[in-house]
Design a protein around this motif. Structure first.
Motif, PDB file in Angstrom:
ATOM      1  N   CYS A   8      42.743  22.726 -51.263  1.00  0.00           N
ATOM      2  CA  CYS A   8      43.721  21.635 -51.181  1.00  0.00           C
ATOM      3  C   CYS A   8      45.003  22.057 -50.481  1.00  0.00           C
ATOM      4  O   CYS A   8      45.471  23.183 -50.636  1.00  0.00           O
ATOM      5  CB  CYS A   8      44.083  21.156 -52.580  1.00  0.00           C
ATOM      6  N   CYS A   9      45.576  21.117 -49.765  1.00  0.00           N
ATOM      7  CA  CYS A   9      46.878  21.306 -49.135  1.00  0.00           C
ATOM      8  C   CYS A   9      47.947  21.295 -50.225  1.00  0.00           C
ATOM      9  O   CYS A   9      47.906  20.481 -51.146  1.00  0.00           O
ATOM     10  CB  CYS A   9      47.122  20.176 -48.139  1.00  0.00           C
TER      11      CYS A   9
ATOM     12  N   ALA B  75      45.058  13.278 -50.737  1.00  0.00           N
ATOM     13  CA  ALA B  75      44.416  14.568 -50.966  1.00  0.00           C
ATOM     14  C   ALA B  75      43.925  15.061 -49.611  1.00  0.00           C
ATOM     15  O   ALA B  75      42.929  14.576 -49.085  1.00  0.00           O
ATOM     16  CB  ALA B  75      43.265  14.439 -51.940  1.00  0.00           C
ATOM     17  N   GLU B  76      44.644  15.990 -49.044  1.00  0.00           N
ATOM     18  CA  GLU B  76      44.226  16.618 -47.789  1.00  0.00           C
ATOM     19  C   GLU B  76      43.561  17.933 -48.158  1.00  0.00           C
ATOM     20  O   GLU B  76      44.030  18.663 -49.029  1.00  0.00           O
ATOM     21  CB  GLU B  76      45.435  16.862 -46.889  1.00  0.00           C
ATOM     22  N   PHE B  77      42.443  18.252 -47.505  1.00  0.00           N
ATOM     23  CA  PHE B  77      41.705  19.455 -47.871  1.00  0.00           C
ATOM     24  C   PHE B  77      40.871  19.949 -46.707  1.00  0.00           C
ATOM     25  O   PHE B  77      40.678  19.258 -45.717  1.00  0.00           O
ATOM     26  CB  PHE B  77      40.806  19.176 -49.082  1.00  0.00           C
ATOM     27  N   TRP B  78      40.402  21.160 -46.830  1.00  0.00           N
ATOM     28  CA  TRP B  78      39.428  21.707 -45.899  1.00  0.00           C
ATOM     29  C   TRP B  78      38.326  22.341 -46.736  1.00  0.00           C
ATOM     30  O   TRP B  78      38.477  22.545 -47.935  1.00  0.00           O
ATOM     31  CB  TRP B  78      40.047  22.693 -44.912  1.00  0.00           C
ATOM     32  N   THR B  79      37.203  22.628 -46.102  1.00  0.00           N
ATOM     33  CA  THR B  79      36.045  23.119 -46.824  1.00  0.00           C
ATOM     34  C   THR B  79      35.589  24.470 -46.276  1.00  0.00           C
ATOM     35  O   THR B  79      35.818  24.788 -45.108  1.00  0.00           O
ATOM     36  CB  THR B  79      34.869  22.130 -46.715  1.00  0.00           C
TER      37      THR B  79
ATOM     38  N   LEU C  53      40.764  13.124 -56.853  1.00  0.00           N
ATOM     39  CA  LEU C  53      40.371  12.246 -55.735  1.00  0.00           C
ATOM     40  C   LEU C  53      39.205  12.857 -54.971  1.00  0.00           C
ATOM     41  O   LEU C  53      38.255  12.175 -54.600  1.00  0.00           O
ATOM     42  CB  LEU C  53      41.543  12.026 -54.776  1.00  0.00           C
ATOM     43  N   ILE C  54      39.285  14.155 -54.741  1.00  0.00           N
ATOM     44  CA  ILE C  54      38.234  14.848 -53.993  1.00  0.00           C
ATOM     45  C   ILE C  54      36.924  14.823 -54.774  1.00  0.00           C
ATOM     46  O   ILE C  54      35.885  14.398 -54.264  1.00  0.00           O
ATOM     47  CB  ILE C  54      38.641  16.296 -53.674  1.00  0.00           C
ATOM     48  N   THR C  55      36.966  15.263 -56.023  1.00  0.00           N
ATOM     49  CA  THR C  55      35.722  15.351 -56.792  1.00  0.00           C
ATOM     50  C   THR C  55      35.122  13.979 -57.055  1.00  0.00           C
ATOM     51  O   THR C  55      33.903  13.821 -56.990  1.00  0.00           O
ATOM     52  CB  THR C  55      35.928  16.106 -58.117  1.00  0.00           C
TER      53      THR C  55
ATOM     54  N   HIS D 221      42.262  18.561 -40.842  1.00  0.00           N
ATOM     55  CA  HIS D 221      41.695  18.637 -42.184  1.00  0.00           C
ATOM     56  C   HIS D 221      41.143  17.269 -42.566  1.00  0.00           C
ATOM     57  O   HIS D 221      41.415  16.278 -41.897  1.00  0.00           O
ATOM     58  CB  HIS D 221      42.767  19.029 -43.215  1.00  0.00           C
ATOM     59  N   PHE D 222      40.420  17.234 -43.642  1.00  0.00           N
ATOM     60  CA  PHE D 222      39.960  15.963 -44.185  1.00  0.00           C
ATOM     61  C   PHE D 222      41.038  15.391 -45.086  1.00  0.00           C
ATOM     62  O   PHE D 222      41.857  16.120 -45.632  1.00  0.00           O
ATOM     63  CB  PHE D 222      38.666  16.156 -44.991  1.00  0.00           C
TER      64      PHE D 222
END
Length: 120
Positions: free
Chosen positions: A44-45, A54-58, A6-8, A107-108
């Motif tokens: 990723c969380c 998809a929860e994530f941080w960068t 999902l992120i990519t 987070h995003f």
């Protein structure tokens, strides 16, 4: 779809347009600019759910082999790595995370439309 996919899927094309290459095994993008390598990494969380969220941080970093050579010459020892500097998104001043249910997230998130409830 898996959370990493999902992120990519959401960002790969945009970052490719500005010269970044994707590394699937590290979930990061990098590009070389002169003697520097710029890296954007996605973390990723562990609670992400396939086909839902998809929860994530960068984090952002800059590497330079030229720096390592300078460090070796200056201090007569090898540096720990080629890293010039880095930061995680929550340490960047005025970084804007999304607001969901009237509350700013930490987070995003990329969430399937069917899974969103009362989000802004």
């Amino acid at each position: 779809m898996k959370p990493k996919d999902l992120i990519t899927k959401s960002i790969e094309e945009t970052l490719a347009e500005i010269g970044f290459s994707f590394s699937k095994n590290t979930l990061s993008f990098d590009r070389k600019v002169n003697e520097f390598v710029q890296i954007i990494s996605f973390h990723c969380c562990k609670y992400n759910q396939e086909n839902e969220c998809a929860e994530f941080w960068t984090s952002f970093g800059v590497l330079s082999k030229k720096y390592s050579k300078w460090y070796q010459a200056e201090f007569n020892e090898n540096p720990v790595n080629d890293l010039l500097g880095n930061s995680v998104d929550w340490n960047i001043k005025d970084w804007g995370f999304p607001i969901l249910n009237g509350q700013r997230e930490l987070h995003f998130q990329i969430t399937d439309e069917k899974e969103r409830r009362n989000s802004n």
